[in-house]
Write a protein that holds these residues in place. Structure first.
Motif, mmCIF file in Angstrom:
data_model
loop_
_atom_site.group_PDB
_atom_site.id
_atom_site.type_symbol
_atom_site.label_atom_id
_atom_site.label_comp_id
_atom_site.label_asym_id
_atom_site.label_seq_id
_atom_site.Cartn_x
_atom_site.Cartn_y
_atom_site.Cartn_z
ATOM 1 N N GLY B 326 -4.274 -17.654 -20.783
ATOM 2 C CA GLY B 326 -4.321 -16.384 -21.508
ATOM 3 C C GLY B 326 -5.068 -16.611 -22.807
ATOM 4 N N ILE B 327 -5.850 -15.616 -23.232
ATOM 5 C CA ILE B 327 -6.473 -15.711 -24.550
ATOM 6 C C ILE B 327 -6.524 -14.319 -25.149
ATOM 7 N N GLY B 328 -6.205 -14.224 -26.443
ATOM 8 C CA GLY B 328 -6.162 -12.899 -27.056
ATOM 9 C C GLY B 328 -6.320 -12.967 -28.558
ATOM 10 N N ASP B 329 -6.432 -11.792 -29.135
ATOM 11 C CA ASP B 329 -6.618 -11.694 -30.581
ATOM 12 C C ASP B 329 -5.919 -10.431 -31.067
ATOM 13 N N VAL B 330 -4.920 -10.600 -31.936
ATOM 14 C CA VAL B 330 -4.175 -9.455 -32.461
ATOM 15 C C VAL B 330 -4.919 -8.897 -33.673
ATOM 16 N N THR B 331 -4.968 -7.553 -33.779
ATOM 17 C CA THR B 331 -5.603 -6.906 -34.934
ATOM 18 C C THR B 331 -4.923 -7.344 -36.226
ATOM 19 N N ASP B 332 -5.737 -7.348 -37.311
ATOM 20 C CA ASP B 332 -5.191 -7.607 -38.642
ATOM 21 C C ASP B 332 -4.668 -9.054 -38.741
ATOM 22 N N HIS B 333 -3.927 -9.321 -39.826
ATOM 23 C CA HIS B 333 -3.383 -10.664 -39.973
ATOM 24 C C HIS B 333 -2.057 -10.593 -40.712
ATOM 25 N N GLY B 334 -1.424 -11.738 -40.871
ATOM 26 C CA GLY B 334 -0.140 -11.785 -41.564
ATOM 27 C C GLY B 334 1.020 -11.928 -40.610
ATOM 28 N N LEU B 335 2.215 -11.839 -41.217
ATOM 29 C CA LEU B 335 3.444 -12.086 -40.474
ATOM 30 C C LEU B 335 3.581 -11.179 -39.251
ATOM 31 N N GLN B 336 3.269 -9.879 -39.437
ATOM 32 C CA GLN B 336 3.448 -8.950 -38.317
ATOM 33 C C GLN B 336 2.518 -9.265 -37.134
ATOM 34 N N SER B 337 1.296 -9.670 -37.459
ATOM 35 C CA SER B 337 0.376 -10.068 -36.385
ATOM 36 C C SER B 337 0.930 -11.287 -35.656
ATOM 37 N N GLY B 338 1.526 -12.198 -36.445
ATOM 38 C CA GLY B 338 2.140 -13.390 -35.860
ATOM 39 C C GLY B 338 3.259 -13.016 -34.906
ATOM 40 N N ILE B 339 4.054 -12.001 -35.314
ATOM 41 C CA ILE B 339 5.175 -11.564 -34.468
ATOM 42 C C ILE B 339 4.664 -10.931 -33.169
ATOM 43 N N VAL B 340 3.598 -10.131 -33.272
ATOM 44 C CA VAL B 340 3.007 -9.517 -32.070
ATOM 45 C C VAL B 340 2.545 -10.619 -31.110
ATOM 46 N N MET B 341 1.941 -11.655 -31.703
ATOM 47 C CA MET B 341 1.465 -12.765 -30.893
ATOM 48 C C MET B 341 2.623 -13.479 -30.181
ATOM 49 N N LEU B 342 3.726 -13.640 -30.927
ATOM 50 C CA LEU B 342 4.920 -14.286 -30.393
ATOM 51 C C LEU B 342 5.488 -13.478 -29.216
ATOM 52 N N MET B 343 5.519 -12.156 -29.389
ATOM 53 C CA MET B 343 6.039 -11.283 -28.331
ATOM 54 C C MET B 343 5.134 -11.349 -27.101
ATOM 55 N N THR B 344 3.824 -11.397 -27.367
ATOM 56 C CA THR B 344 2.868 -11.475 -26.260
ATOM 57 C C THR B 344 3.101 -12.746 -25.454
ATOM 58 N N GLN B 345 3.265 -13.852 -26.180
ATOM 59 C CA GLN B 345 3.477 -15.137 -25.500
ATOM 60 C C GLN B 345 4.747 -15.091 -24.645
ATOM 61 N N SER B 346 5.815 -14.514 -25.237
ATOM 62 C CA SER B 346 7.093 -14.439 -24.492
ATOM 63 C C SER B 346 6.938 -13.593 -23.239
ATOM 64 N N ALA B 347 6.262 -12.460 -23.394
ATOM 65 C CA ALA B 347 6.087 -11.552 -22.259
ATOM 66 C C ALA B 347 5.285 -12.234 -21.156
ATOM 67 N N ILE B 348 4.193 -12.911 -21.542
ATOM 68 C CA ILE B 348 3.352 -13.601 -20.547
ATOM 69 C C ILE B 348 4.168 -14.647 -19.806
ATOM 70 N N ARG B 349 4.893 -15.428 -20.584
ATOM 71 C CA ARG B 349 5.644 -16.525 -19.974
ATOM 72 C C ARG B 349 6.698 -15.988 -19.011
ATOM 73 N N SER B 350 7.445 -14.958 -19.474
ATOM 74 C CA SER B 350 8.528 -14.467 -18.616
ATOM 75 C C SER B 350 7.973 -13.790 -17.359
ATOM 76 N N LEU B 351 6.777 -13.208 -17.447
ATOM 77 C CA LEU B 351 6.219 -12.518 -16.275
ATOM 78 C C LEU B 351 5.486 -13.461 -15.328
ATOM 79 N N LEU B 352 4.719 -14.392 -15.903
ATOM 80 C CA LEU B 352 3.837 -15.201 -15.063
ATOM 81 C C LEU B 352 4.384 -16.570 -14.684
ATOM 82 N N ASP B 353 5.069 -17.225 -15.637
ATOM 83 C CA ASP B 353 5.468 -18.609 -15.422
ATOM 84 C C ASP B 353 6.487 -18.713 -14.290
ATOM 85 N N GLY B 354 6.062 -19.296 -13.186
ATOM 86 C CA GLY B 354 6.964 -19.483 -12.044
ATOM 87 C C GLY B 354 7.177 -18.225 -11.223
ATOM 88 N N GLY B 355 6.579 -17.118 -11.641
ATOM 89 C CA GLY B 355 6.775 -15.870 -10.918
ATOM 90 C C GLY B 355 5.659 -15.625 -9.921
#
Lengths: 114, 520
Positions: B326-355
């Protein structure tokens, strides 16, 4: 009506319902784009049926700017009016991709690329 | 959220303002003292001439009235005019003239004192005047010039006093007459009594001529005025300083409060930045993950800009031998962008990893999850570009819109780009007909082929001439280093980007993922 945003300028010609964006728009974050968003929405208010946004001289728009424009499109989509026409150019790489996405957001947002 | 913090810095340097306030009262005090003394002497000389003319109809003492006093008026008048001019023009004046007027005034005053004490018709007034002159001179030297000058002048005055006392005769005594004796003596003088006339001549010679009390009063008044005026200005200065002190203190308090507030804010922002940076990098896949990728040699690198951005990449090796990317880029920067990135990673992992979910369905669900969290919960407008890739048995399937995927085939001279523009939409921006735009495409990934995933921080890295590094330059670096390991290729591209931007700061994060299909 005019708005200076960083190294870019927005000029609205009310008689033609034409908004010209020029320069390079790289405001630091989404919050800084609020004034741009308000300006565009004001232009939309003053355009009875169709608003033309000419970006042919806009050399750069960063991702926060693209998001801001996307949000404006989604907002107008809910209101149904005015419809939008984006004028773009192949001279600047970012335009092709971003303008294509605008039409995905709302079918009444048309794009014309020279 | 990281916002710009222009409002937290003090608009004006209050400490330097406080310093200015403190120095204001003393600024022109010395000049005012000098002007007061100069003008007093001009006034006294004029008064003296007027009294002489009224009393005698002429100026009786040529040396005093035509030489010393005109010189006194000239020097003091000149000094007063110069210093008044400087005072009203609100400037600092010329240093040479500032010193000259002060020194000439003092030296001439000293000469006056000496001439009075050693060349006066009356011992009593000469001592009185000498004392008064000395007091004024010491005051001026101390306030207008400096302390050392005051000490020197104190010594000069003592020597002058000693000489006068010595010349008068140390055995000299004042003998006073009763009122009756005075009446008798004056009557005899009027009657031209020879004895009385003789005595008058002797008193003249010995400089003990009787003088009226009004003269003492006049001398007393003039010298008190000379002492009062400088003291008045000096006292005014003290008063002003006292008045200013509370203001200065409150200014200093404000400054220190602003400073500590700024420090707290900086600390908070620093911590936030630190947390955001950690969020961004802590969840990234590492060498252990890359090593588990079968058939593939994977390397990845993220260089974060000063302000934390929202780059994201993922490498998920699967038990069946396939690998999700997976590769992506969240708009803007700062803590909130970091959180969006974290949520994206969790969603990808829970949907794709081993599924066993289709890539397109996974992307649609990720969009839904993120849209709801970002728009409904975070009340934010952030979104991201995201491409998901699945390598399985020599084939890569790809969905989602991000930058292009660069592909360098083993037998091809040049790299090509696989466009992702029509494979999706901004993720998390809208839930309305998102799935209509999600498409999937695939390409063969044969032995020795190289795939490069990147974020726009790499291609849009800008140099001082505002030129962009660009995709062409990056593909050339890839072609040039095709025989090196994935890790070396990643490092070479990064090195070229830094060489290109030169002294300019990195404006956006740079993420690079290089995947090589192993030949054996």
């Amino acid at each position: 009506m005019e708005l200076i945003a960083g190294e870019s300028k927005l000029t609205f010609k009310e008689s033609e319902s034409l908004l010209v964006m020029e320069g390079s728009m790289r405001l630091a974050n989404l919050m800084e784009y609020d004034k741009v968003s308000l300006f565009i929405m004001e232009c939309a208010e003053k355009s009875p049926s169709k608003l033309t946004i000419d970006m042919r001289t806009l050399s750069f728009l960063n991702s926060s700017g693209i998001t801001t424009l996307s949000m404006c499109i989604l907002h107008l989509k809910k209101k149904l009016t005015p419809s939008l026409l984006f004028l773009g150019t192949t001279d600047y790489a970012w335009q092709d991709k971003s303008l294509k996405n605008f039409t995905k957001l709302w079918a009444d947002a048309k794009v014309q690329i020279d | 959220m990281l916002t710009n913090h222009t409002d937290t810095s003090p608009k004006k340097d209050v400490l330097s303002e406080a310093g200015e306030l403190l120095s204001q009262p003393s600024k022109n005090t010395k000049r005012k003292i000098l002007i007061a003394i100069n003008l007093t002497f001009v006034f006294v000389a004029s008064l003296h001439w007027a009294i002489q003319l009224i009393q005698f109809g002429k100026l009786p003492d040529p040396a005093r009235d035509f030489i010393i006093l005109p010189l006194l008026v000239l020097i003091n008048g000149g000094s007063a005019i110069y210093n008044l001019k400087v005072l009203f023009s609100d400037s600092q004046g010329n240093k040479l003239f500032n010193d000259l007027t002060a020194w000439v005034t003092v030296i001439f005053l000293q000469l006056m004192a000496l001439s009075v004490v050693h060349n006066n018709i009356n011992t009593a007034t000469s001592l009185l005047e000498d004392f008064a002159f000395s007091a004024v001179i010491i005051f001026i030297t101390g306030t207008v010039l400096n302390r050392t000058a005051a000490v020197v002048w104190f010594a000069i005055c003592l020597i002058s006093l000693y000489l006068a006392f010595h010349n008068r005769g140390t055995d000299f005594e004042y003998h006073l007459m009763t009122k009756q004796e005075v009446v008798d003596y004056e009557a005899k003088l009027k009657a031209q009594d020879p004895e009385a006339l003789k005595r008058f001549e002797i008193t003249k010679q010995e400089k003990i001529t009787p003088l009226p009390a009004s003269l003492y009063v006049a001398v007393w008044f003039i010298f008190l005025l000379l002492t009062f005026l400088p003291t008045y200005f000096e006292g005014g200065m003290i008063g002003q300083i006292l008045k200013v002190i509370p203001v200065v203190i409150s200014k200093i308090q404000i400054a220190s409060e602003q400073k500590s507030q700024l420090e707290r804010e900086n600390m908070r922002m620093g911590m936030e930045l630190d947390v955001a940076r950690q969020i961004q990098t802590m969840i990234l896949p590492f060498q252990g993950d890359f090593d588990k990728c079968q058939d593939l040699e994977v390397a990845a690198r993220m260089d974060t800009a000063t302000e934390v951005g929202g780059d994201f990449y993922e490498v998920l090796p699967q038990p069946d031998g396939s690998t999700y990317f997976g590769i992506g880029d969240v708009t803007d920067h700062g803590l909130q962008s970091g959180i969006v990135m974290l949520m994206t990673q969790s969603a990808i992992r829970s949907l794709l990893d081993g599924g066993h979910i289709k890539l397109q369905d996974a992307l649609n669900q990720i969009n839904m999850i993120l849209y709801r969290n970002i728009q409904d919960r975070m009340n934010d407008r952030r979104n991201l570009t995201l491409s998901l890739l699945h390598y399985e048995e020599g084939k890569v399937r790809i969905t989602g819109q991000h930058e292009s995927v660069v592909l360098l085939r083993r037998d091809a001279q040049h790299a090509i780009q696989i466009d992702t523009l029509d494979l999706g939409m901004y993720v998390g921006l809208t839930n309305d007909s998102f799935e209509d735009f999600v498409e999937e495409t695939s390409f063969d990934f044969n032995k020795g082929d190289i795939m490069l995933l990147y974020t726009d921080g790499a291609t849009e890295a800008e140099n001082e001439k505002q030129q962009l590094f660009g995709i062409d330059r990056m593909m050339k670096v890839l072609e040039k280093n095709r025989d090196k390991s994935s890790k070396e290729i990643v490092n070479e591209i990064t090195k070229e980007i830094y060489a290109f931007i030169g002294k300019k700061q990195l404006l956006d994060d740079i993420s690079l993922v290089v995947v090589k299909r192993q030949s054996n």
